[in-house]
Design an enzyme around this catalytic site. Structure first.
Site, PDB file in Angstrom:
ATOM      1  N   LEU A  24       0.849  -1.232   0.002  1.00  0.00           N
ATOM      2  CA  LEU A  24      -0.144   0.057   0.044  1.00  0.00           C
ATOM      3  C   LEU A  24       0.818   1.200   0.214  1.00  0.00           C
ATOM      4  CD1 LEU A  24      -2.478  -0.949   2.803  1.00  0.00           C
ATOM      5  CD2 LEU A  24      -3.077  -0.960   0.283  1.00  0.00           C
ATOM      6  N   ASP A  25       0.505   2.442  -0.521  1.00  0.00           N
ATOM      7  CA  ASP A  25       1.211   3.658  -0.587  1.00  0.00           C
ATOM      8  C   ASP A  25       1.391   4.080   0.748  1.00  0.00           C
ATOM      9  OD1 ASP A  25       1.235   3.515  -3.506  1.00  0.00           O
ATOM     10  OD2 ASP A  25      -0.391   4.694  -3.534  1.00  0.00           O
ATOM     11  N   LYS A  26       2.437   5.045   1.039  1.00  0.00           N
ATOM     12  CA  LYS A  26       2.503   5.414   2.519  1.00  0.00           C
ATOM     13  C   LYS A  26       1.436   6.039   2.968  1.00  0.00           C
ATOM     14  CE  LYS A  26       5.261   9.067   4.788  1.00  0.00           C
ATOM     15  NZ  LYS A  26       6.264  10.029   4.581  1.00  0.00           N
TER      16      LYS A  26
END
Length: 325
Positions: free
Chosen positions: A152-154
């Protein structure tokens, strides 16, 4: 997030920027298969790794993608996007608290908070999910990518599964390739969406900004299904279901159809509208995750609530809070 028909996956790459090699096939290698020629030119990498890169469309020949059966004539221009060795995890364990939703000897499912980076990289050398996993489950150091099979993105919150054994890792990767892992996200987008739909648009690295992705005919297949959950004036809450798991897939696909995510300064910065909701990150949450247990064969599913900032944003919209320009 998180593929394409050649069974490659963008769900996780240990070093997304990597090391790019530009090569020209020598004339004396004419008649060899592409992987054979590259093995001779890049002896530091095994032929198996090179073949995997070909399948994952990390190798282009002149103006097209290489294939495992392709033969070269000599003189071709080849671009190789080297992927870091997935077995190499020289990172330090760190005692970082994790919100564990499920754990058994095979799997670890966590609710990733906003701000936690999945893997060390430029600008984030420590304090990542991988560092936390090495502390909590030391044996994952022996697994490809420390057991992380998708990411998942930050600034995206929500569910993420990690393999704790090589058997689990192999099985989860196969499930991702077969597109049987169910991943559902809640996304708040600009505009009033009136019906469900599907975005089927291939994604590639943006030629002008390597940290971004863009819709491109030469990209990898990417499919996102979406349906309306709740409508507000000027914005819509969608449930997005991933069929593939490309980098930034939902963010780029929603921008592509004219409904960029609220708070996404990367893919909606140029949006022209009088409405601009002050939210400090992309409003995206991985709410549901479903898969088949690698050992028992049981179909399993988890769900996690919205984080407080996202929930508060929706409450404010329901109360008809007046947003500034």
């Amino acid at each position: 997030m998180e593929n394409d028909k050649d069974n490659s996956t963008d769900d996780y790459k240990g070093n997304p920027e990597g090391d790019v090699r530009q090569l020209v096939i020598p004339n004396e290698q004419g008649g060899l298969r592409l992987d054979q020629a590259l093995s001779a030119l890049l002896p530091e990498f095994s032929r198996n790794r090179i073949q995997n890169w070909i399948r994952a469309r990390r190798i282009s020949v002149d103006d097209g993608w290489g294939t495992t059966k392709m033969k070269v004539s000599g003189g071709e221009s080849v671009r190789v996007e080297v992927e870091a060795d997935p077995a190499a995890t020289p990172d330090a364990p760190e005692a970082i608290a994790l919100d564990v939703v499920f754990e058994d000897p095979m799997l670890l499912v966590i609710n990733k908070p906003v701000g936690l980076v999945v893997h060390p990289g430029s600008g984030n050398p420590r304090g990542t999910l991988l560092n936390a996993l090495l502390h909590r489950v030391p044996q994952v150091a022996e697994l490809p990518r420390a057991g992380i099979v998708h990411r998942l993105d930050k600034d995206t919150s929500g569910l993420l599964v990690v393999a704790k054994t090589i058997r689990a890792h192999t099985d989860l990767v196969r499930q991702l390739q077969a597109r049987t892992v169910k991943r559902e996200y809640l996304a708040l987008v600009y505009g009033e969406v009136d019906r469900p739909g599907t975005v089927n648009a291939p994604l590639a690295r943006d030629p002008f900004n390597r940290t971004k992705r863009t819709v491109h005919t030469m990209g990898k297949e990417a499919v996102t299904h979406y349906e309306v959950v709740e409508r507000f004036p000027g914005v819509t809450l969608l449930r997005c279901k991933l069929e593939t798991g490309r980098t930034h897939q939902i963010r780029v696909h929603m921008q592509h159809i004219g409904h960029p995510l609220v708070g996404d300064n990367v893919y909606s910065a140029s949006r022209r509208s009088h409405l601009k909701i002050p939210f400090p990150r992309q409003a995206l949450h991985a709410e549901r995750l479903g898969l088949v247990h690698p050992l028992t064969g049981e179909a399993m599913q988890w769900e996690c609530p919205l984080p407080p900032d996202f929930a508060s944003l929706l409450d404010a919209l329901r109360e008809n809070t007046a947003w500034g320009n």
